[in-house]
Design a protein around this motif. Structure first.
Motif, PDB file in Angstrom:
ATOM      1  N   GLY A 108       9.451   6.590  25.136  1.00  0.00           N
ATOM      2  CA  GLY A 108      10.463   5.901  24.354  1.00  0.00           C
ATOM      3  C   GLY A 108      11.375   4.977  25.119  1.00  0.00           C
ATOM      4  O   GLY A 108      12.296   4.395  24.535  1.00  0.00           O
ATOM      5  N   PHE A 109      11.120   4.802  26.425  1.00  0.00           N
ATOM      6  CA  PHE A 109      12.002   3.950  27.252  1.00  0.00           C
ATOM      7  C   PHE A 109      11.224   2.743  27.756  1.00  0.00           C
ATOM      8  O   PHE A 109      10.096   2.867  28.233  1.00  0.00           O
ATOM      9  CB  PHE A 109      12.535   4.738  28.446  1.00  0.00           C
ATOM     10  CG  PHE A 109      13.572   4.001  29.246  1.00  0.00           C
ATOM     11  CD1 PHE A 109      14.899   4.065  28.908  1.00  0.00           C
ATOM     12  CD2 PHE A 109      13.202   3.226  30.338  1.00  0.00           C
ATOM     13  CE1 PHE A 109      15.866   3.382  29.654  1.00  0.00           C
ATOM     14  CE2 PHE A 109      14.140   2.534  31.082  1.00  0.00           C
ATOM     15  CZ  PHE A 109      15.487   2.617  30.732  1.00  0.00           C
ATOM     16  N   TYR A 110      11.851   1.557  27.681  1.00  0.00           N
ATOM     17  CA  TYR A 110      11.187   0.355  28.184  1.00  0.00           C
ATOM     18  C   TYR A 110      12.231  -0.741  28.401  1.00  0.00           C
ATOM     19  O   TYR A 110      13.112  -0.950  27.568  1.00  0.00           O
ATOM     20  CB  TYR A 110      10.128  -0.146  27.198  1.00  0.00           C
ATOM     21  CG  TYR A 110       9.255  -1.261  27.742  1.00  0.00           C
ATOM     22  CD1 TYR A 110       8.108  -0.960  28.468  1.00  0.00           C
ATOM     23  CD2 TYR A 110       9.581  -2.592  27.550  1.00  0.00           C
ATOM     24  CE1 TYR A 110       7.300  -1.965  28.986  1.00  0.00           C
ATOM     25  CE2 TYR A 110       8.796  -3.608  28.071  1.00  0.00           C
ATOM     26  CZ  TYR A 110       7.660  -3.295  28.779  1.00  0.00           C
ATOM     27  OH  TYR A 110       6.861  -4.300  29.307  1.00  0.00           O
ATOM     28  N   GLY A 111      12.116  -1.436  29.528  1.00  0.00           N
ATOM     29  CA  GLY A 111      12.971  -2.589  29.779  1.00  0.00           C
ATOM     30  C   GLY A 111      14.451  -2.277  29.792  1.00  0.00           C
ATOM     31  O   GLY A 111      15.273  -3.106  29.392  1.00  0.00           O
ATOM     32  N   GLY A 112      14.811  -1.076  30.265  1.00  0.00           N
ATOM     33  CA  GLY A 112      16.221  -0.707  30.342  1.00  0.00           C
ATOM     34  C   GLY A 112      16.798  -0.185  29.047  1.00  0.00           C
ATOM     35  O   GLY A 112      18.000   0.099  28.969  1.00  0.00           O
TER      36      GLY A 112
END
Length: 985
Positions: A878-882
């Motif tokens: 669920g995490f991407y690009g900060g």
């Protein structure tokens, strides 16, 4: 008593021999055999052969036969001891070297200036970065690895001495000859890097050479054109310039090159070259620093050297000086062992013989240097010489592991020197409108294309500054790339006055990221940096430097570098803003993440096989592992007419991938925030379903395809004329109107109210008679209606606002022909059953077409790179690009097979690996993996255990959907199997 004396003598000999081993860097692993070989060979040599060993002449492997014959003649007649190669290619050099070695009675010592490895690549770039770039790296083990790899290159080519590393401390930005060749201006950093480089290279069996003694770092004159002068005090030179030499000597430095310099504080004679100074060479280097390795002159052909020679030195008469060869002789008498690139070796040898016969050169002095040379020859294996092998030479000098190291070096070197308000890495992409402006005189296209992998970036050009500024008003972030030639380390690096004026004005009116693809000294002339928010120094304009710099700007790679030199008034040595990756996808070589490049080539073969056998006109294929895209290729054309090759930016109709790329993330977000739950029933979510037979269907069952819903309803079929089988005028018009505004194609518009009819048909249709796994599109029709009602927006707006813009998935959209040119959209079918035209830029699925192209189950167009971003976001829990889109628990909740024991493999929305023999994967993948496939030939899969994302996009439905040969021959899953076979760690 006699026995006791013998023991004392033996002990004394052993002590002296041990001391010799400790202090002599030319000793081999078997010093006893080495001494025997050296003494035996020396004893068999004539005086001419001994003196010839002292000369190393320059050879050009790209010159004609006359040049080769001239060198061969010197070897045979003057008994030359060594060669230094310049220019030419590896095969030519190896062949010539073998011929010249065969012409020599005593094997030749081969040297080469290969400070950055060997320039053998097809694109003419050097094997490794400049020393200045290496100086920015904090991890010295990477520099040691660089030295070792360069040593391996040299050894493979038959080179025994590499005239590297440069240990000059470059304290003068205007130094015309050192600059990029120096590791920097800080003596400790220079020493650490030089020591690491030396250790690495000598561990490969190639002897290092520290240059240019006593220190060439602070001069504005070119030693190839004149005699530069270094005017520091003796104490300053001792504490700074000599410091690296002192430390390298302690660690076993093999050789030193004495510079073509005037150093008044060390040599009282005015304008007297260091290489001819006995005080500098013998008193300082040999005696004070206790150096016992080989000592090379710098090139004795340096311009004007003879002009600085005193007319009566060390007993040499004016007559002797006027006959030629005097420079060579003076250099030898000063303490040098090897006369490098004598202007006239024949005269030089003759001069030495005369001096020897006249007692000017003693036997002790001659044997001292000649035996050192012979020791070096033994140490590098010339006692058992064999010619250079030609077979596979070029491939051996262009190794994959060299490219891997280069990539790693640039990631560690590129330096962020300014970063106001932590602008970098760029994030919140939904708020960014980014322009790219290029300055400098070299190409920056690789940089631009890499930037565009992360979000939409437009290159802006104008002939006049006012026009440029006006165009840039439409953007809120401007990346300025300053690109200077990477052909060699001496190329120009400065901003022109015009470029600086343009930069100041761009920065005055815009948020700017300046990226300098040149040496850091390019920043020296900037009068102000006040309005420039972020500045990146990328050091070189190589392809890899451009790629890695773009990745750092977007946080796919962290920032690690520190300036090795001071860059103008604003950036002292050591400056470097560091930050970690924000987990955007990066791009690089497979071996960086434990994949085998050679094995991945099988993906090429199977993709070409599919196209050759007309299973699909074209393919986009992407593989990522551990957050790095390591395979990203295109195959074939848009259609079998072969007019448009598949490109990276081309958009494919991804069909049912829409379910996990569009509808599912919106559902997950609502579930995470508590608006719905997996146990929510349709009757509670949608009022119209309260009294239907589907009122008790839960989201969990519906999205697991375990809710007794029909697999598919051909809604379009009921809207066709029963006789002609063409769209019935009752439901369609050829032109858009207020009542007929649902755009199926640009020549077919459906009656507005039929969209509601579709929902009513679904609501009223019967359930299947038994509860079992049956794949169905109907849940996504239902959810599309619910989500658009919840947000009071179209699914297109919802997905763009909440996901695609912030992910930088700017090539992902419904109804692409409203945003993109048709030449960038791949057609899906020649429709002869509903629309009766080429389906191009409109969704292929009929049900989605009847919803204006926006379906919950189909309708998304994308490219492989964008699909990979979304799949990587899922893979990263669920995490991407900060940005965190989902909690880890949410990902786990939806990536769970709740009905496996009922022979239903599905997760919530996600497809999962088969439970038996047949299924959607290769059967060689973890059960935690997830993904989906699409009717048009698309496939996307992610595996948390191996951290692999695999995307396959195709238009196998063109020109006719017909037989699904991709599925029948398991092309997509066979590619998946090959991906897993390519894992090596």
């Amino acid at each position: 008593m006699r026995y006791f004396a013998l023991i004392l003598i033996c002990s004394f000999f052993q002590f002296n021999f041990s001391q010799e081993i400790i202090n002599n860097p030319l000793l081999s692993e078997d010093p006893i055999q080495q001494k025997k070989w050296v003494d035996s060979l020396y004893g068999s040599m004539t005086i001419e052969e001994k003196i010839g060993q002292l000369f190393m002449v320059q050879v050009f492997s790209n010159k004609d036969k006359a040049h080769e014959a001239e060198i061969a003649k010197l070897i045979q007649n003057q008994h030359i001891g060594g060669l230094i190669y310049s220019n030419g290619g590896p095969v030519r050099q190896a062949k010539l070297n073998n011929e010249l070695q065969a012409a020599s009675k005593i094997p030749l010592l081969i040297g080469m200036d290969a400070e950055w490895g060997l320039s053998m690549r097809l694109d003419s770039t050097y094997a490794f970065p400049w020393n200045m770039t290496l100086g920015a790296i904090s991890n010295d083990s990477l520099v040691e690895e660089t030295g070792r790899f360069i040593g391996e290159h040299c050894k493979r080519l038959g080179v025994h001495f590499n005239f590297a590393p440069v240990v000059d401390i470059n304290t003068n930005p205007k130094n015309p000859i050192i600059g990029n060749r120096s590791f920097g201006e800080d003596r400790d950093n220079v020493t650490a890097k030089a020591l690491a480089f030396m250790k690495g290279m000598q561990s490969a069996g190639v002897l290092a050479n520290a240059k240019h003694f006593p220190g060439h770092g602070d001069t504005e004159q070119d030693s190839h054109k004149t005699l530069p002068s270094v005017s520091f005090s003796e104490s300053r030179i001792d504490s700074v310039e000599l410091y690296p030499y002192r430390e390298l000597i302690k660690q076993g430095l093999s050789s030193v090159m004495v510079a073509h310099l005037s150093v008044p504080s060390l040599e009282s004679r005015r304008d007297f070259p260091s290489s001819l100074s006995k005080h500098i060479v013998t008193d300082i280097l040999k005696n004070r620093l206790q150096f016992n390795g080989l000592i090379f002159t710098d090139a004795l052909t340096m311009k004007g050297a003879a002009d600085y020679v005193a007319k009566d030195v060390d007993g040499l008469s004016k007559k002797t000086l006027s006959e030629g060869g005097e420079i060579d002789l003076m250099a030898f008498l000063a303490g040098n062992d090897v006369m490098l690139m004598s202007e006239d070796p024949e005269k030089g040898v003759a001069k030495f013989i005369e001096a020897y016969n006249n007692g000017v050169i003693t036997e002790e002095r001659l044997s001292h240097s000649v035996k050192k040379i012979l020791m070096a020859k033994y140490k590098v294996g010339l006692n058992d010489y064999s010619p250079v092998g030609i077979y596979n030479l070029e491939s051996d000098l262009n190794r994959l592991k060299d490219d891997l190291l280069y990539e790693n070096l640039m990631e560690n070197a590129i330096t962020v020197v300014k970063n106001n308000e932590t602008l970098l890495p760029l994030r919140d992409l939904e708020t960014k409108k980014i322009a790219y402006v290029t300055l400098g005189d070299d190409d920056g296209s690789v940089f631009l294309e890499e930037l565009k992998k992360y979000t939409k970036v437009h290159e802006i050009k104008a002939e006049k500054l006012d026009d440029l500024i006006e165009k840039l008003q439409n953007y809120n972030t401007v990346v300025v790339g300053f690109h200077k030639s990477n052909v060699n380390p001496w190329k120009s690096y400065e901003f022109s006055q015009k470029e600086m004026a343009w930069l100041y004005e761009i920065a005055r009116t815009n948020t700017v990221v300046l990226d300098v693809f040149a040496r850091p000294y390019a920043l020296n002339d900037l009068l102000t940096i006040e309005n420039i928010e972020s500045i990146v120094v990328s050091y070189q304009n190589s392809k890899i430097s451009q790629e890695k710099s773009a990745q750092i700007i977007f946080g796919a790679v962290g920032s690690k570098g520190h300036l090795p030199v001071s860059a103008g008034q604003f950036f002292p040595v050591g400056t470097g803003e560091t930050f970690n990756s924000i987990l955007n996808l990066s791009y690089g070589l497979p071996e960086r993440v434990g994949m085998d490049s050679e094995l991945l080539k099988k993906l090429d073969s199977i993709s070409n096989y599919a196209i050759d056998n007309k299973m699909t006109p074209g393919i986009q294929l992407l593989v990522a592992r551990k957050g790095k895209v390591i395979y990203n290729k295109n195959f074939g054309y848009h259609t079998y007419e072969k007019k448009n090759k598949v490109d990276f930016d081309d958009l494919y109709d991804v069909a049912s991938l829409t379910k996990i790329l569009a509808t599912l993330p919106v559902v997950m977000e609502l579930e995470q925030q508590g608006s719905i739950s997996l146990d929510s029933k349709l009757g509670d979510l949608i009022p119209e379903y309260k009294n239907s037979n589907k009122r008790n269907v839960t989201l969990k069952k519906m999205l697991s395809h375990y809710a007794q819903l029909k697999p598919w309803i051909p809604f379009y079929y009921a809207t066709l004329d029963s006789v002609t089988k063409k769209p019935d005028p009752k439901y369609y018009r050829s032109k858009k109107s207020k009542e007929f505004s649902v755009e199926v194609t640009n020549t077919l518009f459906m009656r507005n109210d039929y969209v509601d009819s579709i929902q009513k048909i679904i609501r009223d249709t019967d359930l299947l008679p038994s509860l079992r796994y049956r794949y169905s599109d109907l849940p996504y029709y239902i959810l599309k209606s619910y989500l658009e009602g919840f947000y009071d927006k179209s699914l297109q707006e919802i997905t763009q606002d909440r996901f695609y813009r912030s992910l930088g998935a700017n090539n992902t959209t419904y109804n692409p022909r409203k945003k993109f040119s048709l030449k960038d959209i791949v057609p899906t079918e020649e429709d002869d059953y509903y629309r009766y035209k080429k389906v191009h830029g409109y969704v292929h699925d009929m049900g989605a077409a009847m919803q204006g192209g926006i379906g919950g189950h189909a309708g998304i167009f994308s490219n492989a790179n964008d699909v990979a971003k979304i799949m990587q976001m899922y893979l990263q829990r669920g995490f991407y690009g900060g940005k965190r889109y989902f909690k880890s628990e949410t990902i786990d909740k939806f990536n769970t097979c709740y009905f496996c024991e009922s022979d239903n493999r599905r997760g919530i929305g996600f497809d999962k690996p088969q439970l038996g023999e047949e299924g959607p994967t290769c059967g060689c993948i973890s059960m935690t993996s997830f993904g989906h496939s699409g009717f048009t030939g698309t496939y996307a899969w992610a595996d948390p255990e191996e951290e692999i994302v695999y995307v396959f996009l195709a238009n196998r439905t063109y020109p006719q959907a017909g037989k699904n040969l991709l599925l029948r021959e398991n092309i997509r899953t066979e590619i998946q199997r090959l991906i897993y076979e390519a894992i090596i760690e």
